[in-house]
Structures are given as structure tokens and as C-alpha cells.
Motif scaffolding. Structure first.
Motif, PDB file in Angstrom:
ATOM      1  N   ASN A  31       0.822  -1.213   0.000  1.00  9.44           N
ATOM      2  CA  ASN A  31       0.000   0.000   0.000  1.00  9.44           C
ATOM      3  C   ASN A  31       0.853   1.259   0.000  1.00  9.44           C
ATOM      4  O   ASN A  31       0.643   2.171  -0.800  1.00  9.44           O
ATOM      5  CB  ASN A  31      -0.935   0.011   1.212  1.00  9.44           C
ATOM      6  N   TYR A  32       1.821   1.320   0.915  1.00  9.30           N
ATOM      7  CA  TYR A  32       2.705   2.493   0.947  1.00  9.30           C
ATOM      8  C   TYR A  32       3.450   2.647  -0.378  1.00  9.30           C
ATOM      9  O   TYR A  32       3.519   3.753  -0.939  1.00  9.30           O
ATOM     10  CB  TYR A  32       3.728   2.353   2.087  1.00  9.30           C
ATOM     11  N   PHE A  33       4.013   1.549  -0.854  1.00 11.19           N
ATOM     12  CA  PHE A  33       4.773   1.584  -2.105  1.00 11.19           C
ATOM     13  C   PHE A  33       3.900   2.072  -3.258  1.00 11.19           C
ATOM     14  O   PHE A  33       4.297   2.958  -4.029  1.00 11.19           O
ATOM     15  CB  PHE A  33       5.316   0.191  -2.408  1.00 11.19           C
ATOM     16  N   SER A  34       2.723   1.506  -3.388  1.00  9.85           N
ATOM     17  CA  SER A  34       1.862   1.813  -4.532  1.00  9.85           C
ATOM     18  C   SER A  34       1.350   3.245  -4.516  1.00  9.85           C
ATOM     19  O   SER A  34       1.281   3.893  -5.567  1.00  9.85           O
ATOM     20  CB  SER A  34       0.679   0.844  -4.562  1.00  9.85           C
ATOM     21  N   LEU A  35       0.987   3.738  -3.346  1.00  6.06           N
ATOM     22  CA  LEU A  35       0.509   5.120  -3.264  1.00  6.06           C
ATOM     23  C   LEU A  35       1.604   6.100  -3.657  1.00  6.06           C
ATOM     24  O   LEU A  35       1.331   7.134  -4.271  1.00  6.06           O
ATOM     25  CB  LEU A  35       0.008   5.422  -1.851  1.00  6.06           C
ATOM     26  N   ALA A  36       2.838   5.783  -3.314  1.00 11.03           N
ATOM     27  CA  ALA A  36       3.964   6.649  -3.689  1.00 11.03           C
ATOM     28  C   ALA A  36       4.311   6.508  -5.164  1.00 11.03           C
ATOM     29  O   ALA A  36       4.390   7.490  -5.904  1.00 11.03           O
ATOM     30  CB  ALA A  36       5.176   6.325  -2.821  1.00 11.03           C
ATOM     31  N   ALA A  37       4.507   5.274  -5.623  1.00  4.41           N
ATOM     32  CA  ALA A  37       4.966   5.029  -6.990  1.00  4.41           C
ATOM     33  C   ALA A  37       3.946   5.459  -8.035  1.00  4.41           C
ATOM     34  O   ALA A  37       4.318   5.915  -9.128  1.00  4.41           O
ATOM     35  CB  ALA A  37       5.292   3.543  -7.160  1.00  4.41           C
ATOM     36  N   ASP A 236       8.949   1.971   2.928  1.00  2.23           N
ATOM     37  CA  ASP A 236       8.217   1.473   1.762  1.00  2.23           C
ATOM     38  C   ASP A 236       7.799   2.624   0.854  1.00  2.23           C
ATOM     39  O   ASP A 236       7.760   2.480  -0.371  1.00  2.23           O
ATOM     40  CB  ASP A 236       6.984   0.684   2.211  1.00  2.23           C
ATOM     41  N   THR A 237       7.478   3.766   1.459  1.00  2.00           N
ATOM     42  CA  THR A 237       7.162   4.959   0.677  1.00  2.00           C
ATOM     43  C   THR A 237       8.380   5.400  -0.114  1.00  2.00           C
ATOM     44  O   THR A 237       8.290   5.743  -1.301  1.00  2.00           O
ATOM     45  CB  THR A 237       6.701   6.098   1.599  1.00  2.00           C
ATOM     46  N   PHE A 238       9.537   5.416   0.554  1.00  4.00           N
ATOM     47  CA  PHE A 238      10.796   5.755  -0.126  1.00  4.00           C
ATOM     48  C   PHE A 238      10.988   4.846  -1.339  1.00  4.00           C
ATOM     49  O   PHE A 238      11.305   5.310  -2.441  1.00  4.00           O
ATOM     50  CB  PHE A 238      11.961   5.591   0.852  1.00  4.00           C
ATOM     51  N   ALA A 239      10.793   3.544  -1.144  1.00  3.12           N
ATOM     52  CA  ALA A 239      10.963   2.588  -2.239  1.00  3.12           C
ATOM     53  C   ALA A 239       9.991   2.880  -3.379  1.00  3.12           C
ATOM     54  O   ALA A 239      10.355   2.774  -4.561  1.00  3.12           O
ATOM     55  CB  ALA A 239      10.772   1.165  -1.724  1.00  3.12           C
ATOM     56  N   GLY A 240       8.756   3.260  -3.039  1.00  4.56           N
ATOM     57  CA  GLY A 240       7.779   3.592  -4.070  1.00  4.56           C
ATOM     58  C   GLY A 240       8.185   4.807  -4.876  1.00  4.56           C
ATOM     59  O   GLY A 240       8.088   4.823  -6.108  1.00  4.56           O
ATOM     60  N   GLY A 241       8.672   5.840  -4.182  1.00  3.20           N
ATOM     61  CA  GLY A 241       9.148   7.026  -4.883  1.00  3.20           C
ATOM     62  C   GLY A 241      10.362   6.725  -5.743  1.00  3.20           C
ATOM     63  O   GLY A 241      10.487   7.227  -6.868  1.00  3.20           O
TER      64      GLY A 241
END
Length: 309
Positions: A31-37, A236-241
Motif C-alpha cells: 500500500n505504501y509503495f503503490s501510493l507513492a509510486a 516502503d514509501t521511499f521505495a515507491g518514490g
């Protein structure tokens, strides 16, 4: 624009920090990854949720045009983690982990997902990470995350995964645990010798270190934020960005591309920590991201003659 495949958890977290409590808030690495990416590229999700997973939580990703055709909904309850933070908020203390439907997660990629050019293996068991890679046809760029539990319990399998990825994004403590190194710099060099051409060591409030075996180091501090509500999911947000930036470039990433991607990851993570779960991140748009970039630029750049030597 290339498609990003992310395989990871979709969860409900019960979190307590010095700022308060948030029971059963939406979380999970995917979820964190996808919202960022998804702000920067197209995302495909493979994961599993239970019958209790709310319609509005599906819609959160659907509104960002995230492809959820690889998301299974099965009988039972969604993965639930309960924990708290104290003091500096650098490390969560786990109170309870209910794997629920995630315990028997068996990632099966839809046929349409197998041509994904960018692949991120979020924090799941290393044998599942290998299972995902065996199904992807010819990825351009593969990244992974891991955690202390897998390092201590399944290190040999984890080593096999490391040989098959281009980059690992790992927090500082786990980088040292994996290698036995005394600091993040030494750990990054040691990890690169295990397989990945690039290593990103996530250092929380201290920013990140990027190491590339051919081009060396690049490091910057985190965005200066006067208040942190909840650091859960920032990595996970960092990874998404990071992956969203690279996939948006639609080419085999260079070291310069990765440097830019780290900065975007840092900026997006600074939103996540401003509220519990994904609440703050879910509100971010490109205008807000660009404004934060301009703020960040003021703190990390200086004119060439600022330091006279």
C-alpha cells in the motif's frame, strides 16, 4: 512509461506513538509503495487480503490507477500488526503480529503481469521473492527489501535473492546485521559484493546512503520535519518514490537516475510520517510533491563559492 510490479503485504496496523493511537489503520508495504509510486508511474500489485478488507481501501489504490488484478481476497482476516514507538521513534516495538491470510500467501502473477519491466520485492519471505522472480519474464530492473527476521532465520535463501536483484533498499541496522559491518558505509560496500549493483541504506531521520559498485557514494539528509507523527511505512514509501521515478524514465537506470530517485523517495517519505498509516501519503499530489522538492532544495544545495577553500 514502464510498469512496476510490487509484491508485498496489504495490512491493518494498530499503532501507538507519543502523538497518539491509531487502531486498525491501513498499512502494509504494498500500500505504501503503490501510493507513492503511482504518482509517477503505473503500478501492478500482487498480494492477499481477507474478507474484512474495506471497499474504500481498494478504492484508494484504484483512484491512483493501480492495477489490482493480482490482488486476491480470500476467506479470513487481513494481516494485522500491532506495535508502538517511543522516544526518538527510530524503531518500532512489536506487540502482536497476526499473519492471518498472509500466512499462506502464494504469489501467483497474472499472465499480464509477467512482462513487468520494473519489479520490487517488498518485505516478504525470501523464498516467495524467488518464486516471484521465477515468474517474471525479462525484467529491466529488480529491487528488494528485507528485515531482521529473514536475515536471522533464512539468510542462505536471502543470499540467493541478493544475487538476482539490481538494488536492495535496506535500513541501517539491518544492513549491519546482514554483513557484520560496523557502519552503514562499510555495510553498503559489503552488500554490493553479494550481488546487487546498487545499495540504498535507509537511515530514517538521517536520510539515505546510495552506493553503486562502479560509481561510489551519494548521500543526503532527510527532509527537515519539525514533527513526526508515525514513521511506519516511510521506508516502503521511499521505495515507491524510488521505483516510480525510475520506471517513469522508461530506461535502464543509471547512477544519476538512482540519485534523483533517492531524492524523490526522501520527499515522499516526509509526507508519510506526518500522520498515521497512509493517511497523509494518500493526499499527496504532484503539486504538493514539487513544493516539497523546492523546500528541500534550499536545505541541501549551496552555491559553488559558498565554501571557499
Amino acid at each position: 512509461m514502464s510498469q512496476i510490479l510490487v509484491v508485498g503485504s496489504l495490512a491493518y496496523d494498530s499503532i501507538e506513538t507519543p502523538s497518539g493511537k491509531s487502531p486498525k489503520t491501513l498499512g502494509g508495504s504494498a500500500n505504501y509503495f503503490s501510493l507513492a509510486a503511482s504518482l509517477l508511474s503505473k503500478v501492478r500489485v500482487v498480494g492477499v487480503v481477507g474478507e474484512d478488507y474495506a471497499d474504500e481501501d481498494y478504492q484508494l489504490l484504484e483512484k491512483r490507477n493501480v492495477d489490482l488484478s493480482g490482488l486476491e481476497k480470500v476467506k479470513g482476516k487481513t494481516f494485522h500488526w500491532e506495535g508502538f514507538y517511543e522516544g526518538s521513534l527510530n524503531e518500532a516495538k512489536t506487540l502482536k503480529t497476526d499473519l492471518n491470510v498472509f500466512e499462506h500467501f502464494n504469489p501467483k502473477l497474472p499472465e499480464a503481469f509477467k512482462d513487468s519491466q520494473f519489479v520490487f520485492l517488498a518485505n516478504i519471505a525470501p523464498e516467495l521473492q524467488l518464486q516471484v522472480l521465477s515468474q517474471v519474464k525479462n525484467p529491466k530492473f529488480v529491487g528488494m527489501d528485507t528485515m531482521n527476521f529473514w536475515i536471522s532465520s533464512k539468510k542462505s535463501i536471502l543470499m540467493d535473492v541478493l544475487k538476482k536483484v539490481n538494488v536492495i533498499l535496506i535500513n541501517e541496522g539491518e544492513s549491519q546485521m546482514l554483513t557484520g559491518a560496523a557502519n552503514a558505509i562499510s555495510a553498503a560496500i559489503a552488500i554490493s559484493k553479494l550481488g546487487p549493483e546498487a545499495v540504498v541504506v535507509k537511515r530514517g531521520e538521517y536520510g539515505f546512503i546510495l552506493y553503486h559498485r562502479e560509481h561510489g557514494f551519494f548521500a543526503l539528509p532527510a527532509m527537515t520535519m519539525p514533527e513526526v507523527i508515525d514513521p511506519t511505512g516511510a521506508g516502503d514509501t521511499f521505495a515507491g518514490g524510488f521505483f516510480g521515478t525510475l520506471a517513469g524514465m522508461d530506461r535502464r537506470p543509471s547512477f544519476e537516475d538512482m540519485k534523483k530517485a533517492c531524492v524523490v523517495g526522501t520527499l515522499l517519505a516526509s509526507f508519510t510520517i506526518q500522520d498515521f498509516g497512509v493517511k497523509s501519503l494518500a493526499k499527496v499530489n504532484m503539486s504538493a510533491l514539487k513544493s516539497r522538492r523546492d523546500e528541500y532544495k534550499k536545505t541541501v544545495s549551496f552555491e559553488k563559492d559558498f565554501v571557499e577553500i
